[in-house]
Design a protein around this motif. Sequence first.
Motif, PDB file in Angstrom:
ATOM      1  N   LEU A 193      51.533  46.677  44.347  1.00 47.44           N
ATOM      2  CA  LEU A 193      51.325  46.376  42.932  1.00 47.44           C
ATOM      3  C   LEU A 193      52.655  46.455  42.191  1.00 47.44           C
ATOM      4  CD1 LEU A 193      48.762  45.795  41.369  1.00 47.44           C
ATOM      5  CD2 LEU A 193      48.716  48.179  40.704  1.00 47.44           C
ATOM      6  N   LYS A 195      55.593  46.187  43.609  1.00 49.65           N
ATOM      7  CA  LYS A 195      56.458  45.109  44.093  1.00 49.65           C
ATOM      8  C   LYS A 195      56.111  43.787  43.414  1.00 49.65           C
ATOM      9  CE  LYS A 195      57.530  46.974  48.652  1.00 49.65           C
ATOM     10  NZ  LYS A 195      57.362  46.810  50.104  1.00 49.65           N
ATOM     11  N   ALA A 196      54.823  43.530  43.272  1.00 46.72           N
ATOM     12  CA  ALA A 196      54.395  42.286  42.633  1.00 46.72           C
ATOM     13  C   ALA A 196      54.939  42.222  41.210  1.00 46.72           C
ATOM     14  CB  ALA A 196      52.872  42.190  42.635  1.00 46.72           C
ATOM     15  N   ALA A 197      54.893  43.340  40.507  1.00 44.51           N
ATOM     16  CA  ALA A 197      55.376  43.356  39.123  1.00 44.51           C
ATOM     17  C   ALA A 197      56.886  43.140  39.075  1.00 44.51           C
ATOM     18  CB  ALA A 197      55.007  44.687  38.462  1.00 44.51           C
ATOM     19  N   ARG A 198      57.588  43.639  40.081  1.00 49.83           N
ATOM     20  CA  ARG A 198      59.038  43.405  40.101  1.00 49.83           C
ATOM     21  C   ARG A 198      59.350  41.940  40.335  1.00 49.83           C
ATOM     22  NH1 ARG A 198      63.033  46.851  43.406  1.00 49.83           N
ATOM     23  NH2 ARG A 198      64.433  45.647  42.110  1.00 49.83           N
ATOM     24  N   VAL A 199      58.612  41.324  41.285  1.00 48.93           N
ATOM     25  CA  VAL A 199      58.821  39.896  41.523  1.00 48.93           C
ATOM     26  C   VAL A 199      58.502  39.116  40.251  1.00 48.93           C
ATOM     27  CG1 VAL A 199      57.993  37.894  42.816  1.00 48.93           C
ATOM     28  CG2 VAL A 199      58.401  40.058  43.999  1.00 48.93           C
ATOM     29  N   ASP A 200      57.519  39.606  39.496  1.00 49.07           N
ATOM     30  CA  ASP A 200      57.146  38.938  38.245  1.00 49.07           C
ATOM     31  C   ASP A 200      58.131  39.250  37.119  1.00 49.07           C
ATOM     32  OD1 ASP A 200      55.059  37.258  38.694  1.00 49.07           O
ATOM     33  OD2 ASP A 200      53.493  38.765  38.391  1.00 49.07           O
ATOM     34  N   GLY A 201      59.199  39.964  37.430  1.00 50.68           N
ATOM     35  CA  GLY A 201      60.263  40.131  36.446  1.00 50.68           C
ATOM     36  C   GLY A 201      60.062  41.265  35.463  1.00 50.68           C
ATOM     37  N   ALA A 202      59.104  42.167  35.721  1.00 54.09           N
ATOM     38  CA  ALA A 202      58.932  43.302  34.824  1.00 54.09           C
ATOM     39  C   ALA A 202      59.946  44.378  35.186  1.00 54.09           C
ATOM     40  CB  ALA A 202      57.510  43.851  34.936  1.00 54.09           C
ATOM     41  N   GLY A 206      58.514  47.857  31.520  1.00 52.92           N
ATOM     42  CA  GLY A 206      57.455  46.846  31.580  1.00 52.92           C
ATOM     43  C   GLY A 206      56.413  47.206  32.622  1.00 52.92           C
ATOM     44  N   ARG A 210      52.918  48.250  31.028  1.00 50.05           N
ATOM     45  CA  ARG A 210      51.962  47.136  31.033  1.00 50.05           C
ATOM     46  C   ARG A 210      51.138  47.057  32.294  1.00 50.05           C
ATOM     47  NH1 ARG A 210      55.538  42.310  29.423  1.00 50.05           N
ATOM     48  NH2 ARG A 210      53.580  41.156  29.452  1.00 50.05           N
ATOM     49  N   VAL A 211      51.609  47.675  33.387  1.00 50.66           N
ATOM     50  CA  VAL A 211      50.828  47.615  34.621  1.00 50.66           C
ATOM     51  C   VAL A 211      50.230  48.982  34.963  1.00 50.66           C
ATOM     52  CG1 VAL A 211      50.879  47.115  37.091  1.00 50.66           C
ATOM     53  CG2 VAL A 211      52.209  45.714  35.502  1.00 50.66           C
ATOM     54  N   PRO A 214      47.971  51.196  31.856  1.00 47.46           N
ATOM     55  CA  PRO A 214      46.596  50.742  31.616  1.00 47.46           C
ATOM     56  C   PRO A 214      45.617  51.125  32.726  1.00 47.46           C
ATOM     57  CG  PRO A 214      48.145  48.979  31.143  1.00 47.46           C
ATOM     58  CD  PRO A 214      48.933  50.075  31.788  1.00 47.46           C
TER      59      PRO A 214
ATOM     60  N   LEU B  65      63.196  43.246  47.359  1.00 46.55           N
ATOM     61  CA  LEU B  65      62.463  44.487  47.102  1.00 46.55           C
ATOM     62  C   LEU B  65      63.016  45.633  47.934  1.00 46.55           C
ATOM     63  CD1 LEU B  65      58.946  42.877  46.959  1.00 46.55           C
ATOM     64  CD2 LEU B  65      60.191  43.877  45.056  1.00 46.55           C
ATOM     65  N   PRO B  85      64.706  40.686  42.220  1.00 42.47           N
ATOM     66  CA  PRO B  85      63.655  39.847  42.808  1.00 42.47           C
ATOM     67  C   PRO B  85      63.275  38.672  41.904  1.00 42.47           C
ATOM     68  CG  PRO B  85      63.080  42.158  43.016  1.00 42.47           C
ATOM     69  CD  PRO B  85      64.343  42.106  42.215  1.00 42.47           C
ATOM     70  N   SER B  86      63.188  38.945  40.599  1.00 37.08           N
ATOM     71  CA  SER B  86      62.710  37.906  39.691  1.00 37.08           C
ATOM     72  C   SER B  86      63.743  36.806  39.486  1.00 37.08           C
ATOM     73  CB  SER B  86      62.354  38.533  38.343  1.00 37.08           C
ATOM     74  OG  SER B  86      63.450  39.290  37.868  1.00 37.08           O
ATOM     75  N   PHE B  94      50.872  39.101  48.523  1.00 34.58           N
ATOM     76  CA  PHE B  94      50.752  40.292  49.352  1.00 34.58           C
ATOM     77  C   PHE B  94      49.395  40.368  50.044  1.00 34.58           C
ATOM     78  CE2 PHE B  94      53.720  41.152  45.972  1.00 34.58           C
ATOM     79  CZ  PHE B  94      54.768  41.788  46.617  1.00 34.58           C
ATOM     80  N   ALA B  98      47.362  42.730  45.394  1.00 33.16           N
ATOM     81  CA  ALA B  98      48.208  43.349  44.366  1.00 33.16           C
ATOM     82  C   ALA B  98      48.049  42.683  43.008  1.00 33.16           C
ATOM     83  CB  ALA B  98      49.685  43.341  44.793  1.00 33.16           C
ATOM     84  N   TYR B 100      46.991  42.741  39.050  1.00 31.91           N
ATOM     85  CA  TYR B 100      47.002  43.785  38.016  1.00 31.91           C
ATOM     86  C   TYR B 100      45.564  43.996  37.548  1.00 31.91           C
ATOM     87  CZ  TYR B 100      51.682  41.865  38.228  1.00 31.91           C
ATOM     88  OH  TYR B 100      52.869  41.381  38.683  1.00 31.91           O
ATOM     89  N   GLN B 102      43.970  45.616  35.283  1.00 30.28           N
ATOM     90  CA  GLN B 102      43.526  45.653  33.893  1.00 30.28           C
ATOM     91  C   GLN B 102      43.731  44.327  33.169  1.00 30.28           C
ATOM     92  OE1 GLN B 102      41.822  48.168  32.870  1.00 30.28           O
ATOM     93  NE2 GLN B 102      42.220  49.382  34.697  1.00 30.28           N
ATOM     94  N   PHE B 111      51.658  36.705  33.642  1.00 28.93           N
ATOM     95  CA  PHE B 111      52.489  37.904  33.470  1.00 28.93           C
ATOM     96  C   PHE B 111      53.976  37.619  33.705  1.00 28.93           C
ATOM     97  CE2 PHE B 111      54.080  42.104  35.089  1.00 28.93           C
ATOM     98  CZ  PHE B 111      53.953  42.793  33.903  1.00 28.93           C
ATOM     99  N   GLY B 112      54.263  36.963  34.823  1.00 31.03           N
ATOM    100  CA  GLY B 112      55.662  36.670  35.154  1.00 31.03           C
ATOM    101  C   GLY B 112      56.312  35.761  34.127  1.00 31.03           C
ATOM    102  N   ASN B 115      57.074  37.673  30.999  1.00 28.51           N
ATOM    103  CA  ASN B 115      58.276  38.492  31.185  1.00 28.51           C
ATOM    104  C   ASN B 115      59.543  37.664  31.074  1.00 28.51           C
ATOM    105  OD1 ASN B 115      57.031  40.974  31.573  1.00 28.51           O
ATOM    106  ND2 ASN B 115      56.646  40.539  33.725  1.00 28.51           N
TER     107      ASN B 115
END
Lengths: 302, 369
Positions: A193, A195-202, A206, A210-211, A214, B65, B85-86, B94, B98, B100, B102, B111-112, B115
């Motif tokens: 989870l 890692k996914a947020a990092r790939v998404d640029g958070a 962030g 935001r992840v 919540p 990562l 990574p971004s 994954f 993975a 989110y 909520q 989301f991406g 951001n």
Amino acid sequence: MIDAPFPRTLSGPAGSRPRTRIAPKRLMIYAALLIVSVYYLLPLWVMVMTSLKGMPEIRMGNIFAPPVEITFEPWVKAWSSACTGLNCDGLSRGFWNSVMIVVPSVVISIAVASVNGYALVNWKFRGSEVFFTILLFGAFIPYQVMIYPLVIILRELGLMGSVWGLVLVHTIFGMPIITLLFRNYFASLPEELFKAARVDGAGFWGIFLRVLVPMSLPIFTVAVILQITGIWNDFLFGVIYTKPDTYPMTVQLNNIVNSVQGVKEYNVNMAATLLTGLVPLSIYLISGKLFVRGIAAGAVKG
Amino acid sequence: MLDQTHTPAAALAGLSVSIRDLTLSFGSVTVLKDLNLDIGNGEFLVLLGASGCGKSTLLNCIAGLIEPTGGQIFISGQNVTWAEPSARGIGMVFQSYALYPQMTVEGNLSFGLRNAGVARDEIARRVARAAEILQLQPLLKRKPAALSGGQRQRVAIGRALVRDVDVFLFDEPLSNLDAKLRAELRVEIKRLHQNLKNTMIYVTHDQIEAMTLADRIAIMKGGIVQQLAAPLEIYNRPANLYVAGFIGSPPMNFLKGRLENRLFKGAITVPMADYDFTTAPTDGEVVFGIRPEHVALGAAAETSPIRTEITVEVIEPMGADTLIWTAIGTDPFRIRIDGQTRIAPGDRLTIGFDPACASLFDAKTENRL
Ligand SMILES: Nc1ncnc2c1ncn2[C@@H]1O[C@H](COP(=O)(O)OP(=O)(O)O)[C@@H](O)[C@H]1O
Ligand SMILES: [Mg+2]
């Protein structure tokens, strides 16, 4: 060929087994539960009943008997006009002092500790394990060792005797255990989870705000409850680091109950004690289910 | 020296991802050693290997990562070794989805982009497009908890899709799904690749997924690429014993013996004159390999160059085909035949095969001869 119709159900047990209403085993359990409940509830009963009686009735004895004549006078007196050494404005002053101590202590300690736990799990830095070990060690150092050094520190900071000084002390002492609580909770969340947020640029904040936050309501509830009850019930630090004007409710309660002037007003003392205990009690009642869920979630992984 | 510090654009022409001498250690444990891999634009590369061989670690290095201990990574001609990574132009899917929990499906997809500060109408346009491609429109307002496993994985793919990236990274995306859904989604991913023509790097331990999806397969073991080739090449000409045993189900039969003057001598003797040796052979201990499906029975066996008699020990009927267990000498031997053939344990059969479809490995180095 003529088929004699077979009965579809043959003789013998079928379906669910019938249960007797009250099996002997159940009876034992209920009896044990009853005894334990009485053991715990009896003092509460005595307190509530006494707080609703007038002094003449109390002097007659019979502490278990319900009041003949219900009066709320002792509650009013405990709240607004009981004397505590210097002033006679009841527990209300202590209540508001406690609120002013608890709210910032809880907010600050949880805000910092949750970020600590998050950083320790997800942003491992050089020496993060050492840092965590030191923090944990802090949880096991006896308070007594730190009391006097803290007096000096607060004095130097000019916070001795003020509400903010006590807030600082509570924030520091809550840090190890609440950080541990959050660290374990965040470690139990799937790493993918994050890692996914990092790939998404958070970024650091962030991902946290935001992840992770919540989805961490249960553990925040646990932390809030632990901190509110712990800080509300604190007596030692309150006595040491504040002065009569800023005494928290527990210290004031002690001063009312132990005041040596005049007659002992048992009904007022009982009412004052119940008033002081009401805050932690209502916290538990309001958030019982969330609390249990949070405890379970935090216990999953170390 | 110069051409090492410079990155000549020519060296990366036509390449989407290029991995140079990548090394990764966790403390004293080295997971990847001097790994080199070039992946062409629009190629579907599958990293295949047993659990724990370093596939996910390699993928995480490409995604940024995990920080590599040594080496370089290029994506679309850029050196991204130190990039976030971004910022690498990758999207990742994954195994555990993975998502989110909520956020709604729409929130997950956008989301991406949020951001990255993409304009609102552009976000809406891209989410709508991804939702259309993956048939997610009716689910956009739902939370992940209200989705089935297959739907969740489609959302996860969509999350990579909306970002309009050059390279898709998949880490065992189908492993959490049941067999039927897995087969369905596998085709869906293949269709997606045919339509989008993005570069895709796909990690799996499932050889069926690897064979069906890949343009090329990289078979890994212990952090080292054993063979990098097209699926059929790997199937027909495995580079070593490990690859030969890993690809194919049931696995290849192996017979131990000696090679003497282009003659295999073991429990049976096979002249290897028609065999396509990689180098001029020298005599010595070898392993002879033949796939169960390349062994013939009956009339076909009679015309095969090599024939021998075996006794059926166990049969496993699987409908479409039947697996016969037997032994040649002391080596176990499996034969895959048509499912309608009537055979019973204890039968004596003549089997035949063609040495041209066989594989020969050096017993010591385990490499293909
Ligand atoms: N954070 C880590 N610390 C130490 N060892 C690790 C770590 N992550 C993975 N490994 C080791 O690296 C090896 C490769 O892991 P991985 O890439 O996850 O394998 P897989 O091919 O199954 O995806 C395994 O032996 C694993 O134990
Ligand atoms: Mg893996």
